[in-house]
Design an enzyme around this catalytic site. Structure first.
Site, PDB file in Angstrom:
ATOM      1  N   LYS A   1       0.848  -1.218   0.000  1.00 34.17           N
ATOM      2  CA  LYS A   1       0.000   0.000   0.000  1.00 34.17           C
ATOM      3  C   LYS A   1       0.873   1.254   0.000  1.00 34.17           C
ATOM      4  CE  LYS A   1      -1.677   1.476   4.117  1.00 34.17           C
ATOM      5  NZ  LYS A   1      -1.402   2.861   4.478  1.00 34.17           N
ATOM      6  N   ASN A   2       1.908   1.248   0.839  1.00 36.78           N
ATOM      7  CA  ASN A   2       2.704   2.475   1.023  1.00 36.78           C
ATOM      8  C   ASN A   2       3.712   2.695  -0.096  1.00 36.78           C
ATOM      9  OD1 ASN A   2       1.155   2.873   3.225  1.00 36.78           O
ATOM     10  ND2 ASN A   2       2.732   2.368   4.737  1.00 36.78           N
TER      11      ASN A   2
ATOM     12  N   CYS B   1      -4.401  11.433  12.640  1.00 32.50           N
ATOM     13  CA  CYS B   1      -5.230  10.277  12.986  1.00 32.50           C
ATOM     14  C   CYS B   1      -4.870   9.943  14.433  1.00 32.50           C
ATOM     15  CB  CYS B   1      -4.981   9.110  12.040  1.00 32.50           C
ATOM     16  SG  CYS B   1      -3.287   8.652  11.958  1.00 32.50           S
TER      17      CYS B   1
ATOM     18  N   ARG C   1       0.688  14.238  13.406  1.00 29.78           N
ATOM     19  CA  ARG C   1       1.085  14.052  12.008  1.00 29.78           C
ATOM     20  C   ARG C   1       1.283  15.384  11.266  1.00 29.78           C
ATOM     21  NH1 ARG C   1      -0.885   8.720  10.130  1.00 29.78           N
ATOM     22  NH2 ARG C   1       0.783   8.834   8.622  1.00 29.78           N
TER      23      ARG C   1
ATOM     24  N   ASP D   1       5.013   0.432  12.203  1.00 32.04           N
ATOM     25  CA  ASP D   1       3.761  -0.169  11.734  1.00 32.04           C
ATOM     26  C   ASP D   1       3.609  -1.612  12.179  1.00 32.04           C
ATOM     27  OD1 ASP D   1       3.626   1.543   8.522  1.00 32.04           O
ATOM     28  OD2 ASP D   1       3.195   2.174  10.569  1.00 32.04           O
TER      29      ASP D   1
ATOM     30  N   ARG E   1      -8.413  -0.593   5.091  1.00 29.75           N
ATOM     31  CA  ARG E   1      -7.554   0.402   4.428  1.00 29.75           C
ATOM     32  C   ARG E   1      -6.209  -0.192   4.044  1.00 29.75           C
ATOM     33  NH1 ARG E   1      -6.786   5.739   7.586  1.00 29.75           N
ATOM     34  NH2 ARG E   1      -5.443   5.989   5.787  1.00 29.75           N
TER      35      ARG E   1
END
Ligand code: EPZ
Length: 421
Positions: A22-23, A122, A127, A310, A402
């Site tokens: 995803k990243n 978030c 952030r 993560d 997500r």
């Protein structure tokens, strides 16, 4: 809102194919804005965040088609950015996904201006985006902020030497994308070294950019007149891989991971071996065998190649049932321990003090009704549910959607008793 219902105590057995990262995909999609020619990105995971980025590109004027490969089942995105003519990124989409910030660099490079709402924080911390903005200003952008909107414009971008106070992944990627369209050379010092940065460099160079050094402290970008279309395969998702490695360890199971780059999960492998798991690297696959006894270990999250933030929530779930006390230190984000509270509802013994969490392993976790408030804490709660006595319901599954493609199917295939309601 849907939720997962998990009946614990099943040992996971079998093999799982890891999806594309995803990243890596998200900045790559933003990078397609830099050319007028068609780009094809293969191995794209079907995730909410990817859909949102495609929606943003369409609203800017690009066309984005998806193709699913009948045999492998993986999907490809065909982006035709020729029609891009708008430079405003709508608030509803920037609020939903922080990664929309990547478009600042590529829209400045393509159109010389960009307007977007401040991307939301978030629940893992404020952030900020100061490193992004300072980097783009160093390249010649004039940036103003009013009523929650950021406006950036530049007559032309000029290469510069930029030193990042912190090796921010997003800031490194944003500056790279603007720098490829700048006149002259740009140096990014103290750059983030994540594999996703290297993948972005490879994609941009396939488009005709001239970038060297991604994966190291200093990245050098020689600006080019224009970029052409490119075709690219995305690297596997190292965080999804790490999550399944922990799933094997926590259930004392045996799981073979396909489509993984062992070097990208080296720090997770090392920690799981310390915990007592067996990790075998065999021709591009990784096999993880969970031990009967899980040993406590200390974890300190750091920018790559250090232990990834993560993976911190997933390791906290694992260490909750280790035989002894572990200390987890989160150095990357300010408050990324929300999952500790939810794990405590399942019987975990965790004490959070600022950026450190003391995890006293317990014999058993018990099923409970818990809530995920972000992507990785959701994954951690699913892992805890796999090992807990009884039934665990995990709310907030849309957060998990997500970042994890077909998580329920992949777990079912490994023998987990999980279903979405
Ligand atoms: C990327 O976020 C990832 N997201 C995150 O993954 C990941 O946790 C993070 O990198 C760290 O590895 C994507 O790639 C889409 P940072 P990013 O900029 O770029 C501070 C997931 O679960 N900072 O490296 O936002 C920031 O507050 C997500 O997939 C500034 O102070 O992370 C944080 O404390 C979660 N100013 C630290 O740096 C800035 O301008 C790391 O942030 C930018 C960042």
């Amino acid at each position: 809102m849907s939720r997962y219902v998990i009946r614990g105590r099943e040992r996971l057995q079998g093999s799982v194919t890891v999806s594309g990262a995803k990243n890596a995909v998200l900045p790559m999609l933003a990078a397609t804005v830099l050319t007028r020619e068609r780009c094809v990105i293969h191995g794209v995971p079907r995730l909410r965040d990817v859909q949102v980025m495609c929606e943003i590109l369409r609203r800017l004027g690009a066309s984005v088609e998806k193709e699913v490969d009948k045999t492998s089942g993986t999907s490809s995105l065909i982006v035709d950015p020729a029609g891009i003519c708008r430079s405003e990124v709508h608030e509803d989409l920037t609020r939903e996904m922080r990664s929309s910030i990547f478009l600042m660099g590529s829209l400045l490079g393509r159109l010389g201006e960009v307007t977007m709402a401040y991307p939301g924080g978030c629940d893992i911390g404020p952030r900020p985006i100061d490193l992004h903005l300072r980097g783009l200003e160093a390249l010649g952008a004039n940036i103003s902020e009013r009523h929650g909107y950021i406006h950036a414009e530049c007559r032309d971008l000029v290469g510069a030497e930029i030193h990042l106070d912190f090796p921010s992944v997003g800031a490194t990627e944003n500056i790279m994308m603007a720098a490829v369209a700048a006149r002259g050379a740009t140096l990014i010092r103290n750059a983030a070294k994540e594999p996703e940065i290297v993948d972005l460099q490879n994609f941009l160079n396939a488009m005709g950019a001239n970038i060297k050094g991604a994966g190291m402290d200093v990245i050098r970008i020689e600006g080019v007149k224009e970029l052409k279309g490119a075709e690219h395969w995305v690297i596997p998702d190292r965080i999804e891989a790490g999550t399944f490695m922990v799933a094997a360890a926590i259930t004392r199971g045996r799981v073979l991971l396909r489509n993984v780059i062992p070097e990208h999960v080296e720090s997770v492998t090392a920690k799981l071996r310390e915990v007592g798991a067996t990790v075998v690297d065999s021709d591009g696959c990784l096999e993880v065998i969970g031990p009967e006894i899980l040993k406590p270990v200390d974890i300190k999250t750091l920018p790559y190649p250090g232990f990834p933030t993560d993976m911190q929530p997933q390791m906290m779930a694992l260490l909750s049932v280790a035989e002894g006390t572990s200390i987890i230190t989160e150095t990357v984000f300010e408050s990324r321990f929300k999952h500790a509270e939810e794990l405590r509802r399942m019987g975990a013994n965790i004490k959070v003090e600022g950026r450190a969490a003391v995890v006293k392993g317990v014999k058993t976790l018990y099923g409970a009704a818990v809530e995920s408030t972000n992507l990785r804490s959701g994954a951690a709660l699913v892992l805890a549910g796999l090992v807990a006595e009884g039934i665990t319901t995990v709310d907030g599954v849309h957060h998990i959607d997500r970042g994890y493609e077909d998580l329920e199917q992949k777990l079912l295939k490994l023998g987990a008793r999980v279903h979405r309601v």
